[in-house]
Design an enzyme around this catalytic site. Structure first.
Site, PDB file in Angstrom:
ATOM      1  N   LYS A  26      57.281  -4.529  86.721  1.00 17.67           N
ATOM      2  CA  LYS A  26      56.201  -4.435  85.909  1.00 17.67           C
ATOM      3  C   LYS A  26      56.150  -5.558  84.630  1.00 17.67           C
ATOM      4  CE  LYS A  26      57.445  -0.418  83.480  1.00 17.67           C
ATOM      5  NZ  LYS A  26      58.573   0.447  84.091  1.00 17.67           N
TER       6      LYS A  26
ATOM      7  N   ASP B 153      62.623  -4.310  76.857  1.00 16.14           N
ATOM      8  CA  ASP B 153      62.948  -5.100  78.127  1.00 16.14           C
ATOM      9  C   ASP B 153      61.808  -5.957  78.563  1.00 16.14           C
ATOM     10  OD1 ASP B 153      62.096  -2.494  79.227  1.00 16.14           O
ATOM     11  OD2 ASP B 153      63.006  -3.200  81.149  1.00 16.14           O
TER      12      ASP B 153
ATOM     13  N   SER C  83      65.512  -0.095  78.403  1.00 17.11           N
ATOM     14  CA  SER C  83      64.125  -0.332  78.277  1.00 17.11           C
ATOM     15  C   SER C  83      63.352   0.032  77.011  1.00 17.11           C
ATOM     16  CB  SER C  83      63.420   0.650  79.374  1.00 17.11           C
ATOM     17  OG  SER C  83      61.952   0.445  79.444  1.00 17.11           O
ATOM     18  N   HIS C  84      62.686   0.932  76.994  1.00 18.75           N
ATOM     19  CA  HIS C  84      62.076   1.477  75.613  1.00 18.75           C
ATOM     20  C   HIS C  84      62.829   2.419  74.461  1.00 18.75           C
ATOM     21  CE1 HIS C  84      61.089   4.181  78.481  1.00 18.75           C
ATOM     22  NE2 HIS C  84      60.799   5.147  77.846  1.00 18.75           N
TER      23      HIS C  84
ATOM     24  N   ASP D 242      58.889  -5.146  80.079  1.00 20.50           N
ATOM     25  CA  ASP D 242      58.165  -4.829  81.188  1.00 20.50           C
ATOM     26  C   ASP D 242      57.013  -4.053  80.990  1.00 20.50           C
ATOM     27  OD1 ASP D 242      59.632  -2.472  80.903  1.00 20.50           O
ATOM     28  OD2 ASP D 242      60.275  -2.343  83.008  1.00 20.50           O
ATOM     29  N   ARG D 243      56.831  -3.208  79.690  1.00 20.03           N
ATOM     30  CA  ARG D 243      55.708  -2.394  79.434  1.00 20.03           C
ATOM     31  C   ARG D 243      54.934  -2.913  78.590  1.00 20.03           C
ATOM     32  NH1 ARG D 243      57.273   3.661  78.810  1.00 20.03           N
ATOM     33  NH2 ARG D 243      58.608   3.933  80.393  1.00 20.03           N
TER      34      ARG D 243
ATOM     35  N   ASP E  27      57.623  -3.559  75.266  1.00 22.07           N
ATOM     36  CA  ASP E  27      58.897  -2.419  75.094  1.00 22.07           C
ATOM     37  C   ASP E  27      60.048  -3.300  74.990  1.00 22.07           C
ATOM     38  OD1 ASP E  27      58.945  -3.203  77.725  1.00 22.07           O
ATOM     39  OD2 ASP E  27      59.998  -1.268  78.433  1.00 22.07           O
TER      40      ASP E  27
END
Ligand code: VG1
Ligand code: CO
Length: 562
Positions: A390, A290, A115-116, A292-293, A288
């Site tokens: 998300k 990947d 992710s982030h 999703d944010r 982010d």
């Protein structure tokens, strides 16, 4: 000629317990002989109907991603999977994986991302399993995967299977006694087509399209932070919506994200914040690693908190075609620590509002049962039941749809919202990479306050006084399957509706990260445009006093404030 399946003996590795969102460790840990293989074998063992199944594989393009794709495909072949859909070059955003699983009705997918968290040979890697509804594995599956990792003795692999993921196309193999198909798919195509059915691209093009002379009166700036969203952003904002070649930056996915934290918040996406402060752009968004944010900003760097963002989207669904069909908005939800602005929208609309533990996996059952349409987390996560993750790009398109229909600056949109509902001020303090033992001790002490020992006690700071109404450790019973999640964070609830929440992060790759969430609700219009830190300052001090956080963590100041 049939390729040979090899069964290799292995031994369990400690600590392969998935956290809030998959297993995240340093790359070096995943590179250990058998480490990745063990975890993948345990994932495959929880896939329902594995024999002949179809699985999706892709990730955010970080270092070790391609190697992991290779291992996964070889292991899928050996374990009887029928077909694997792989994003070209191993690239698929988390939302795109979720969509592909649903569109192609596969048995699930494996997402390669931390992710982030930063990427590169010395940084983080991650593996996440998504189930057939397109959402992150639930506790029941993740517990089973973890159990498997503690007793694993062997894994199956097909070492002779060679694949080329650099170009789109389908290739068939004979593995043992069965057929195995690898289908390399365009990373963005299906997702972009889907977005066109959710939003009105003509309306958005009208708003964003460069006008004569290369000028637009509504300029935007999208920052893909060298993460996976780059290709999606180029295709949607530049090609489809004609927002011009300069509307987006950092759109090439890099294995190490160019050395940055691909984390869209005021600290790590400072470049976007500074660009927005110039006053040149009406709208800014960052995503982010990947995808999703999301972080949403208005002109001059006006910051929309994620808790407000999801509430405003929920309040303005009339601007989004998707919500006009299928019976409209069914219900709303947020994770427990998320600010309560969306609760007020739900009660005005007369729909249910669910409060779930941190992590997107808890929204899936509600969506599958037709109880939930829009939800969000304070951690820059916003989404709907169009998929089961998300979705950063979706959130940006949702906001642009609202702005296209309201034709006024974001600041005014928010002011109107607060005038209608009051304002939930919200902040989160993160203390990253602390020593684990004292943090666990602090959580134990906080948990002990659930006995009620502080109930009714008054705390004053800088002229403000709060009375503790109740302290508890959040517990959630899933209304659909009855499963129970305990100890999801200690909540200190004040008599005026303000609250403080403490929990330990479940996504770090080393040490402990303490998160402190502070929220207060104001209905005095003169406060609405105040700085959240100023309004929440006294409650922050009281929270630090009650928790003795500085004593336990040894930290004077947080690493990140949002
Ligand atoms: C964090 C966030 C949580 C989010 C999770 C995964 O978890 O707080 O809201 O769902 O990251 O997001 P934690 O346990 O560190 O607080 V992502 O974009 O990393 O998949
Ligand atoms: Co993410």
């Amino acid at each position: 000629m049939a390729l040979e399946v090899v069964t290799k003996p292995t031994k369990p590795f400690d600590g392969q317990k998935p956290g809030t969102s998959g297993l995240r460790k340093k790359v070096k840990v995943f590179q250990q002989e058998g480490y990745t293989e063990n975890f993948i074998q345990c994932i495959l063992s929880v896939v329902e109907g594995l024999e002949g199944s179809t699985l999706v594989v892709g990730g955010d393009g970080r270092f070790f991603g391609k190697k992991a794709v290779d291992i996964i495909v070889k292991m899928c072949a050996a374990n009887g999977v029928g077909r694997v859909l792989v994003g070209q070059e191993g690239i698929l955003s988390t939302p795109a994986v979720s969509h592909l699983i649903r569109k192609r009705k596969t048995q699930g997918g494996i997402v390669l991302t931390a992710s982030h968290n930063p990427g590169g040979p010395e940084e983080d890697f991650g593996i996440k399993f998504n189930i057939s509804n397109g959402g992150p594995a639930r506790d029941i599956e993740t517990n089973a995967i973890f159990q498997g990792t503690t007793t694993i003795k062997e894994y199956k692999i097909c070492p002779g299977l060679e694949i080329d993921i650099s170009s789109i196309g389908t290739k068939e193999f004979q593995v043992g006694g069965h057929n195995f198909v690898v289908e390399v798919v365009d990373s963005v195509e299906d997702y972009v087509e889907y977005m066109k059915t959710i939003f009105d691209f003509n309306t958005l093009r009208d708003l964003l399209q460069e006008k004569e002379g290369g000028k637009s009166d509504f300029k935007i700036r999208i920052d893909a932070m060298n993460g996976v969203t780059g290709p999606y952003v180029e295709r949607i904002f530049m090609n489809e919506l004609n927002a011009g070649p300069t509307c987006a930056v950092r759109t090439k996915p890099l294995e190490d994200f160019g050395g940055i934290h691909p984390d869209p918040n005021l600290t790590y996406a400072k470049e976007l914040v500074d660009a927005m402060r110039s006053g040149e752009y009406e709208f800014g968004a960052a995503f982010d690693g990947d995808g999703d944010r999301n972080m949403i900003l208005g002109r001059n760097g006006f910051f929309v908190t994620p808790s407000d963002s999801v509430a405003v989207i929920a309040d303005n669904t009339s601007a989004i075609p998707y919500f006009k069909t299928g019976g409209g908005v069914k219900g709303l939800a947020r994770s427990m620590p998320t600010g309560c602005a969306i609760d007020r929208v739900a009660s005005k609309k007369g729909v249910a509002c669910f409060e779930v533990p941190t992590g997107w996996k808890y929204f899936g059952n509600l969506m599958d049962a037709g109880k939930l349409s829009i939800c969000g987390e304070e951690s820059f996560g916003t989404g709907s039941d169009h998929i089961r993750e998300k979705d950063g790009v979706w959130a940006a398109l949702a906001w642009l749809s609202i702005l296209a229909s309201q034709r006024r600056p974001m600041r005014e949109v928010l002011l109107q919202h607060w005038t209608t509902y009051g304002r939930n001020f919200f902040t989160r303090y993160d203390y990253e990479n602390c020593e684990s033992a004292p943090c666990n001790e602090m959580m134990k002490c906080l948990d002990a306050l659930s006995s009620g020992s502080l109930n009714g006690k008054e705390y004053s700071n800088s002229g403000k006084t709060y009375t503790i109404a109740q302290v508890d450790n959040f517990q959630y019973t899933d209304p659909v399957d009855g499963s129970v999640a305990t100890k999801q964070g200690v909540r200190i609830l004040m008599s005026d509706g303000s609250r403080v929440v403490f929990r330990l992060s479940g996504t770090g790759s080393s040490g402990a990260t303490v998160r402190m969430y502070v929220e207060s609700y104001e209905t005095d219009a003169s406060t609405y445009e105040k700085d959240a830190q100023e309004v929440l300052g006294p409650l922050v001090n009281i929270a630090l006093e009650i928790s003795r956080l500085q004593h336990f963590t040894g930290r004077e100041k947080p690493t990140v404030i949002t």
